[in-house]
Design a protein around this motif. Structure first.
Motif, mmCIF file in Angstrom:
data_model
loop_
_atom_site.group_PDB
_atom_site.id
_atom_site.type_symbol
_atom_site.label_atom_id
_atom_site.label_comp_id
_atom_site.label_asym_id
_atom_site.label_seq_id
_atom_site.Cartn_x
_atom_site.Cartn_y
_atom_site.Cartn_z
ATOM 1 N N TYR A 47 1.007 -1.074 -0.017
ATOM 2 C CA TYR A 47 -0.130 -0.019 0.063
ATOM 3 C C TYR A 47 0.950 1.079 -0.012
ATOM 4 O O TYR A 47 1.944 1.158 0.802
ATOM 5 C CB TYR A 47 -0.893 0.051 1.275
ATOM 6 N N VAL A 48 0.506 2.289 -0.926
ATOM 7 C CA VAL A 48 1.240 3.418 -0.866
ATOM 8 C C VAL A 48 0.551 4.715 -0.820
ATOM 9 O O VAL A 48 -0.550 4.674 -1.426
ATOM 10 C CB VAL A 48 2.232 3.585 -2.474
ATOM 11 N N TYR A 49 0.930 5.532 -0.102
ATOM 12 C CA TYR A 49 -0.171 6.931 0.315
ATOM 13 C C TYR A 49 0.601 8.037 -0.429
ATOM 14 O O TYR A 49 1.880 8.342 -0.090
ATOM 15 C CB TYR A 49 -0.156 6.987 1.771
ATOM 16 N N ASN A 50 0.057 8.505 -1.121
ATOM 17 C CA ASN A 50 0.558 9.786 -1.833
ATOM 18 C C ASN A 50 1.891 9.771 -2.521
ATOM 19 O O ASN A 50 2.721 10.603 -2.581
ATOM 20 C CB ASN A 50 0.645 11.154 -0.794
ATOM 21 N N GLU A 51 2.248 8.627 -3.134
ATOM 22 C CA GLU A 51 3.329 8.117 -3.665
ATOM 23 C C GLU A 51 4.717 8.467 -2.939
ATOM 24 O O GLU A 51 5.776 8.821 -3.206
ATOM 25 C CB GLU A 51 3.399 8.841 -5.173
ATOM 26 N N ARG A 52 4.602 8.653 -1.776
ATOM 27 C CA ARG A 52 5.571 8.954 -0.607
ATOM 28 C C ARG A 52 5.691 7.888 0.575
ATOM 29 O O ARG A 52 7.020 7.619 1.018
ATOM 30 C CB ARG A 52 5.238 10.110 0.159
ATOM 31 N N PHE A 53 4.724 7.034 1.201
ATOM 32 C CA PHE A 53 4.825 6.462 2.262
ATOM 33 C C PHE A 53 4.445 5.069 1.970
ATOM 34 O O PHE A 53 3.292 5.018 1.207
ATOM 35 C CB PHE A 53 4.127 7.012 3.466
ATOM 36 N N SER A 54 4.719 4.102 2.368
ATOM 37 C CA SER A 54 4.475 2.853 2.133
ATOM 38 C C SER A 54 4.163 1.835 3.245
ATOM 39 O O SER A 54 4.799 1.917 4.305
ATOM 40 C CB SER A 54 5.500 2.255 0.861
ATOM 41 N N LEU A 55 3.444 0.641 2.947
ATOM 42 C CA LEU A 55 3.202 -0.289 3.863
ATOM 43 C C LEU A 55 3.186 -1.556 3.235
ATOM 44 O O LEU A 55 2.792 -1.731 2.309
ATOM 45 C CB LEU A 55 1.900 -0.248 4.564
ATOM 46 N N LYS A 56 3.832 -2.621 3.707
ATOM 47 C CA LYS A 56 4.145 -3.971 3.062
ATOM 48 C C LYS A 56 3.968 -5.100 3.956
ATOM 49 O O LYS A 56 4.250 -5.178 5.167
ATOM 50 C CB LYS A 56 5.410 -4.235 2.382
#
Length: 205
Positions: A47-56
């Motif tokens: 999951y990526v938020y605003n093309e800046r922060f991610s979760l895997k």
């Protein structure tokens, strides 16, 4: 007529929600082949938020020839015929969750680094207690053995280099380091990304 209007509004609302979601969010699957001190597979939900922060949230499963295997071990013809699927292997599995930050490496966003750090639950299985079979034959393995299992928490360092060529498909090169009190896994995964990867370009009016 009413039914047509309702259906049209419903379809329009779905497209609107999808467009609004895609503006700041991305969800995709990645699957990779791993090569390192073990070989295996990796599968992640990203999951990526605003093309800046991610979760895997991911799974990593790998095998290698057992370090404890006797030099004269033979799997026998029977196991060779079933592609060695029943052979003993050192096995390492990891269920992991990691958080990261994304940096674009070009203006278009088709090359980016997704630097992930997290924790994992690792399961290690390794054959031990090798006992030679005196009457072993050409067709059957010449040792008996059993698996020893250890579980541990791991530190995960996973700087992914991602190539989202389109908004729904891309490639990934994924170095990974897993550290726990029993073993260290290191390797590089090469694979694909499928899903909603990045913002869609809008055509100018």
């Amino acid at each position: 007529m009413k039914r047509t209007i309702i259906i049209s509004l419903f379809i329009f609302s779905i497209e609107w929600v999808h467009a609004q979601f895609a503006e700041n969010h991305a969800i995709y699957l990645s699957q990779e082949l791993n090569f390192g001190n073990y070989i295996g597979l990796n599968a992640d939900l990203n999951y990526v938020y605003n093309e800046r922060f991610s979760l895997k949230i991911g799974y990593n499963g790998n095998i290698r020839k057992p370090k404890s295997q006797p030099e004269d071990y033979s799997s026998g013809l029977i196991k060779v015929m079933i592609l060695g699927l029943e052979n003993p292997y050192d096995q390492i599995e990891n269920y992991q969750i990691a958080f990261g930050k994304i940096d674009r490496l070009n203006k278009s966003g088709t090359i980016r680094i997704n630097f992930l750090v997290g924790i994992g639950y690792t399961i290690i299985r390794e054959p031990e207690n090798w006992q030679k079979i005196d009457d072993g034959s050409f067709f059957f393995e010449n040792y008996t053995w059993n698996y020893k299992r250890n579980n541990a928490a791991s530190l995960i360092i996973n700087p992914k280099i991602e190539f989202p060529f389109t908004s729904v498909f891309g490639l990934t090169v994924s170095p990974m380091l897993e550290i726990n009190k029993y073993r260290v896994y290191y390797g590089v995964g090469i694979g694909t990304m499928l899903g909603l990867l990045r913002k869609r370009k809008t055509k100018p009016n």
